[in-house]
Structures are given as C-alpha cells and as structure tokens.
Design an enzyme around this catalytic site. Structure first.
Site, PDB file in Angstrom:
ATOM      1  N   GLY A 192       0.823  -1.212   0.000  1.00 49.89           N
ATOM      2  CA  GLY A 192       0.000   0.000   0.000  1.00 49.89           C
ATOM      3  C   GLY A 192       0.851   1.253   0.000  1.00 49.89           C
ATOM      4  N   SER A 193       0.280   2.308   0.561  1.00 46.37           N
ATOM      5  CA  SER A 193       0.928   3.622   0.506  1.00 46.37           C
ATOM      6  C   SER A 193       1.957   3.800   1.624  1.00 46.37           C
ATOM      7  CB  SER A 193      -0.145   4.711   0.652  1.00 46.37           C
ATOM      8  OG  SER A 193      -0.747   4.593   1.924  1.00 46.37           O
ATOM      9  N   GLY A 197       1.875   2.733   5.461  1.00 41.09           N
ATOM     10  CA  GLY A 197       3.060   1.939   5.804  1.00 41.09           C
ATOM     11  C   GLY A 197       3.696   2.426   7.109  1.00 41.09           C
ATOM     12  N   GLU A 214       5.611  -3.152   0.999  1.00 45.51           N
ATOM     13  CA  GLU A 214       5.648  -3.044  -0.469  1.00 45.51           C
ATOM     14  C   GLU A 214       4.945  -1.736  -0.817  1.00 45.51           C
ATOM     15  OE1 GLU A 214       7.071  -5.072  -2.714  1.00 45.51           O
ATOM     16  OE2 GLU A 214       7.791  -6.531  -1.258  1.00 45.51           O
ATOM     17  N   CYS A 252       2.009   0.083  -9.028  1.00 41.03           N
ATOM     18  CA  CYS A 252       3.155   0.614  -8.280  1.00 41.03           C
ATOM     19  C   CYS A 252       4.407   0.679  -9.140  1.00 41.03           C
ATOM     20  CB  CYS A 252       3.414  -0.239  -7.050  1.00 41.03           C
ATOM     21  SG  CYS A 252       3.615  -1.980  -7.444  1.00 41.03           S
TER      22      CYS A 252
HETATM   23  P1  NAD Z   1      -3.406   2.254   1.211  1.00 41.95           P
HETATM   24  O1  NAD Z   1      -2.173   2.433   2.007  1.00 41.95           O
HETATM   25  O2  NAD Z   1      -4.446   3.287   1.258  1.00 41.95           O
HETATM   26  O3  NAD Z   1      -4.132   0.870   1.594  1.00 41.95           O
HETATM   27  C1  NAD Z   1      -3.421  -0.353   1.721  1.00 41.95           C
HETATM   28  C2  NAD Z   1      -4.101  -1.235   2.748  1.00 41.95           C
HETATM   29  O4  NAD Z   1      -4.094  -0.599   4.016  1.00 41.95           O
HETATM   30  C3  NAD Z   1      -5.562  -1.528   2.424  1.00 41.95           C
HETATM   31  O5  NAD Z   1      -5.839  -2.862   2.772  1.00 41.95           O
HETATM   32  C4  NAD Z   1      -6.317  -0.556   3.318  1.00 41.95           C
HETATM   33  O6  NAD Z   1      -7.598  -1.007   3.694  1.00 41.95           O
HETATM   34  C5  NAD Z   1      -5.421  -0.462   4.526  1.00 41.95           C
HETATM   35  N1  NAD Z   1      -5.532   0.837   5.190  1.00 41.95           N
HETATM   36  C6  NAD Z   1      -5.757   2.036   4.620  1.00 41.95           C
HETATM   37  N2  NAD Z   1      -5.769   3.017   5.558  1.00 41.95           N
HETATM   38  C7  NAD Z   1      -5.559   2.410   6.745  1.00 41.95           C
HETATM   39  C8  NAD Z   1      -5.468   2.870   8.082  1.00 41.95           C
HETATM   40  N3  NAD Z   1      -5.613   4.157   8.388  1.00 41.95           N
HETATM   41  N4  NAD Z   1      -5.231   1.961   9.052  1.00 41.95           N
HETATM   42  C9  NAD Z   1      -5.095   0.647   8.771  1.00 41.95           C
HETATM   43  N5  NAD Z   1      -5.176   0.152   7.517  1.00 41.95           N
HETATM   44  C10 NAD Z   1      -5.405   1.012   6.516  1.00 41.95           C
HETATM   45  O7  NAD Z   1      -2.883   2.023  -0.277  1.00 41.95           O
HETATM   46  P2  NAD Z   1      -3.704   1.766  -1.608  1.00 41.95           P
HETATM   47  O8  NAD Z   1      -4.418   3.013  -1.990  1.00 41.95           O
HETATM   48  O9  NAD Z   1      -4.494   0.513  -1.491  1.00 41.95           O
HETATM   49  O10 NAD Z   1      -2.548   1.489  -2.643  1.00 41.95           O
HETATM   50  C11 NAD Z   1      -1.881   2.495  -3.345  1.00 41.95           C
HETATM   51  C12 NAD Z   1      -0.432   2.568  -2.944  1.00 41.95           C
HETATM   52  O11 NAD Z   1       0.104   1.267  -2.839  1.00 41.95           O
HETATM   53  C13 NAD Z   1       0.413   3.269  -3.986  1.00 41.95           C
HETATM   54  O12 NAD Z   1       1.367   4.081  -3.356  1.00 41.95           O
HETATM   55  C14 NAD Z   1       1.110   2.123  -4.709  1.00 41.95           C
HETATM   56  O13 NAD Z   1       2.316   2.477  -5.322  1.00 41.95           O
HETATM   57  C15 NAD Z   1       1.292   1.141  -3.596  1.00 41.95           C
HETATM   58  N6  NAD Z   1       1.381  -0.210  -4.115  1.00 41.95           N
HETATM   59  C16 NAD Z   1       2.540  -0.883  -3.970  1.00 41.95           C
HETATM   60  C17 NAD Z   1       2.660  -2.148  -4.500  1.00 41.95           C
HETATM   61  C18 NAD Z   1       3.927  -2.930  -4.378  1.00 41.95           C
HETATM   62  O14 NAD Z   1       3.885  -4.132  -4.621  1.00 41.95           O
HETATM   63  N7  NAD Z   1       5.040  -2.324  -4.028  1.00 41.95           N
HETATM   64  C19 NAD Z   1       1.579  -2.727  -5.159  1.00 41.95           C
HETATM   65  C20 NAD Z   1       0.399  -2.001  -5.267  1.00 41.95           C
HETATM   66  C21 NAD Z   1       0.301  -0.736  -4.739  1.00 41.95           C
END
Ligand code: NAD
Length: 463
Positions: A192-193, A197, A214, A252
């Site tokens: 995720g973001s 993270g 990731e 990503c």
């Molecule tokens: P996100 O961080 O918003 O969400 C990721 C996960 O975290 C989801 O399951 C979400 O429900 C959970 N989450 C969100 N907010 C939370 C909180 N406050 N507390 C606890 N859990 C929470 O990210 P996204 O929008 O799903 O993904 C986009 C980002 O992920 C981009 O930056 C992208 O580059 C990155 N990404 C990386 C990879 C990789 O393999 N490196 C793959 C896909 C996406």
C-alpha cells in the site's frame, strides 16, 4: 466495534492455537493449500474476471495476464520448489568448533498478517499468501475495501478451498485495519501507501513485529534517442502498453514519467500517439482494453493534478475525462513544471509527463535527486549509459528496454528500497520473507582446544 474486537481477538487466538498444533508445518498441508489456491483460480476464473471488471473495468485478458495467470505461474513454481526450500542447508563452522556440524533450518514465523491494495486486488492478495503458505504459517489476509467485488469474492469463495482454521480472510477498511494492527503478529506484510506503511511500522514496533512494506512512489523511465526505427517502435509499444494497458497506470511499477533529450522529444511524442491509437483506437473511451479509475476520490485526485493551469498547458495528447464512467483518456504532457503536484506525487493513473533534458546522461542526476524508486526503467542500447545506471543509481529494480516484466520473474526479488519499501518477495524470496532460518549447531563431546577455557597462559593464539 467492541464486539468486533473481542471476536477478532478470539479469532486470532484460535488461529495461533492452531499454529501451535504444528499442522501447518507439514509439507502435505502446504501442498494441499497451494493446490486449493490453484483450484480456486481455475474454478472461479469467470468470477475473478467479473469482479475485476466490476472493480476496475479490467478486460479479462489483462485480468488473466496480471492477476490470475501470474498467480497460477507463482503457485506452480512454489509447488515445484517448496520441498527443496524447506530442506535444511549445511553450513561451515570455524576450526575452533572442530568435530561439529551446522545447518540452517527454515521454520515458519507463526501467525502473519497480510494487507493488500486495490489495484491488483486478487494478485496482490494471493501472491504473498503463496509465500506464507509455502513456508508453513497461519495467516490473516485483509484485502482492500476499495475493490469490493474482489474483496468479497476472496472472503466468500476462497475459504471453500483452504483450511479455515489456519487461513482467515477479513474484509474491511481503515477501522478494521486499525483493529488488526492492534493485535500481536509474528509478521506483517503490507502492500500500500507510504502513509499507511508508517502506521503499520508504528503498530508493529509495539510488539517488535518484523514488517515487509511493499510501497510505491514515482518510477522514472529514461528514453534514449534511438536511431534505429525498429528499436524506437518497440520502445514506444512497451511504454504505452505498460503505462495504459495495465490497470490504466494504477500500478506501483507503472512508468510515472519519461526523461528524454529535448531534440528527440517531438519524435517520441509522435511515436507514443501512434501506439496509443493502435492499442486503444481514436476514441479510447469506447475501447474495452483500458481499465477504469478505481473510484471518484482517485478520479478527482488525478483531475486535480491536471487542473493546475501550468500543467494543463503542457498537455500534448489526451486530457479528456468522464466522471460518470471513471474514465481518463491516455494523456501525455510535455515539460510540466517540476514543482507541480504531477511531478511531486506518485501519479497512479493514465497521465504521462515527459521531461526533457539537454543530455540523456543528465537523467541520472535527475533520478538521484529524488526519493529512491521501486523501479527505474531505461530504454537504451548505450552500454556505457547502462553501466552507469547500474552503478550510479539505486532502486528496487532496474529494467532495460521493457517495463513491468520484472514482476513476473520468480527468480528476481520484488520490493523497494528507501521510500519505496523494505523487504522483498516472489519465488524463493516469498518463502524466505515468511521464514526464519534457524542456525542449528551440533557439537561432539570428544575434544576442545585448550584456549577455550581459563586459566590462560602466555601462548599466542593461532586462530
Ligand atoms: P493504502 O495504504 O491506502 O491501503 C493499503 C491497505 O491498508 C488496504 O488494505 C487498506 O484497507 C489499509 N488501510 C488504509 N488506511 C488504513 C489505516 N488508516 N489503518 C489501517 N489500515 C489502513 O494504499 P492503496 O491506496 O491501497 O494502494 C496504493 C499505494 O500502494 C500506492 O502508493 C502504490 O504504489 C502502492 N502499491 C505498492 C505495490 C507494491 O507491490 N510495491 C503494489 C500495489 C500498490
């Protein structure tokens, strides 16, 4: 929420208890689960395609190439290699430990938590699951709430194929995510973001839980001034295919922006336009081969990136949007201001800025003055430039003359560095990321060197 947390705590304790039974350590259990995953992907293929169409407008070919098919490949790879990965590996000991033997014994970490994101909602949920199963863990997976059809399919259909005492899928958004983070885990694997993270790392610190993050960021691509028309055409084809043909740039490892010599930029723009029209037609909105933006919030985020007047002026192709259909046309921008949002933030959508340079080599400094990327791409036949890029830049991966292909390689670690993440997975790396390689030493009682134990004398040690 109180009810949920109590239920969750009971659930987590139940799964932990099951781990202690040792069942998940058996090779036969791991094989059965991996075969269950395979069966799910085969029997539910149509449902997977439907869910990915509903969540993201993905064509079934794209859905198979990027998610179902890639997963089948990864599971088969794990099934073929798992026994070898599970075997202990002999290690050498120093002379002081004479008449001894040593080995590295892989053991599962225990109970792991996996968070995935919405852009490849099936692929990014199950790819880490393969590693967690192959290494004998119990696990909780939380798919992203932003891809609800995929999340619901995973939560409702996948349990029919897996051992539910060991593998649990919990649906939910931020609140559920927060509740999960409060529990004690033996490993957290997060996709995720960077923003979330950081929260994951903070929560993990409380229990000293190891994390793999990731993340994303901006992945640059250097495009050399090719003289051969074949190379130019192939480069343009791969750039457009990777940028717009995989989740409409919401990946990503999507190319975020291009770096090109000023004198080559008009040729490049022309080549890219032709490739867009070849792939998506003159009216890309009517094409069934381009995914949609995940939701209104992301649609407006992308719209705002373009709405800056200086950025708008730099559009050389595309730019149209349809809020109703969450569609954004493949868009190319030439030299938008470097301080604008589009050049500061990860784009994560079908907008492609081209930044012009005097010399292609300047691209190295440009890249090095920004946060470390998940991937750097370079399209070039210049061997000196390639060598410089290998030795002078730092990123999760570095790919010459193609894009996205690195994700499918079981033999390569997939993961970031610096702001783009920590830890790596895929293939054997997925097994390792969910394993502890325990050092086991076996000594004989027969003999010891004199200097091991006091009292010592003045003799010099020869070690
Ligand atoms: P996100 O961080 O918003 O969400 C990721 C996960 O975290 C989801 O399951 C979400 O429900 C959970 N989450 C969100 N907010 C939370 C909180 N406050 N507390 C606890 N859990 C929470 O990210 P996204 O929008 O799903 O993904 C986009 C980002 O992920 C981009 O930056 C992208 O580059 C990155 N990404 C990386 C990879 C990789 O393999 N490196 C793959 C896909 C996406």
């Amino acid at each position: 929420m109180m009810v949920f947390i109590e239920e969750l705590e009971r659930d987590v304790e139940g799964i932990r208890e099951y781990y202690r039974s040792g069942k998940t350590k058996e090779a036969s259990w791991r094989i059965l689960q991996l075969k269950g995953l395979l069966l799910f992907l085969k029997e539910k293929e149509e449902d997977i395609f439907k869910a990915l169409k509903q969540d993201l407008g993905k064509h079934h070919c794209e859905a198979y190439r990027d998610e179902a098919g890639t997963l089948i490949k990864s599971i088969n790879y794990a099934l073929s290699n798992m026994k070898q990965w599970m075997s202990s590996k002999k290690a050498k000991l120093p002379a002081v430990a004479l008449l001894s033997s040593a080995e590295l014994v892989p053991e599962p970490l225990g109970l792991v938590l996996i968070f995935s994101s919405w852009n490849f909602p099936i692929g990014l949920s199950l790819e880490p699951l393969i590693g967690a199963i192959a290494s004998g863990n119990t696990m909780v997976l939380k798919p992203s709430e932003l891809a609800p059809a995929s999340s619901s399919l995973l939560a409702n259909a996948l349990p029919l194929y897996l051992d539910n005492k060991a593998i649990r899928i919990i649906e939910g958004g931020q609140e559920v995510g927060q509740q999960l983070l409060q529990q004690k885990w033996d490993k957290i694997f997060f996709t995720g973001s960077a923003r979330v993270g950081q929260m994951v790392m903070t929560a993990a610190a409380k229990h000293l839980t190891p994390v793999t993050l990731e993340l994303g960021g901006k992945c640059p691509a250097i495009i050399d001034s090719f003289s051969w028309s074949w190379d130019k055409e192939v480069a343009a084809n791969r750039i457009i295919g990777a940028k717009y043909g995989s989740c409409a740039g919401q990946a990503c490892i999507a190319i975020d922006y291009l770096l090109v010599e000023k004198k080559f930029s008009p040729t490049l723009v022309d080549l890219l336009k032709v490739r867009i029209e070849n792939m998506f037609g003159e009216n890309p909105k009517a094409s069934n081969s381009m995914a949609r933006i995940i939701n209104k919030q992301h649609f407006f985020r992308l719209k705002n990136l373009l709405n800056d007047p200086a950025v708008k002026d730099s559009i050389v192709y595309g730019g149209s949007m349809d809020e109703e259909n969450l569609f954004i046309e493949p868009t190319i921008l030439l030299d938008p201001p470097l301080e604008a949002g589009i050049m500061r933030d990860e784009i994560f959508g079908p907008l492609l800025p081209i930044i012009t340079l005097n010399k292609i080599e300047d691209g190295i400094n440009f890249i090095n003055s920004r946060p470390k990327a998940l991937t750097i791409y370079a399209f070039t036949n210049n061997e000196t430039l390639r060598r410089r890029m290998v030795s002078e830049t730092s990123s999760g991966s570095l790919v010459f003359n193609d894009a996205l292909i690195q994700y499918a390689a079981d033999s390569l670690p997939f993961g970031g560095i610096g702001e783009s993440g920590m830890g790596k997975y895929h293939g054997k790396f997925s097994f390792d990321v969910f394993s502890h390689h325990k050092a086991v030493v076996r000594r004989s009682f027969l003999t010891d060197f004199w200097f091991r134990f006091p009292p010592w004398n003045n003799q010099k040690l020869l070690l």
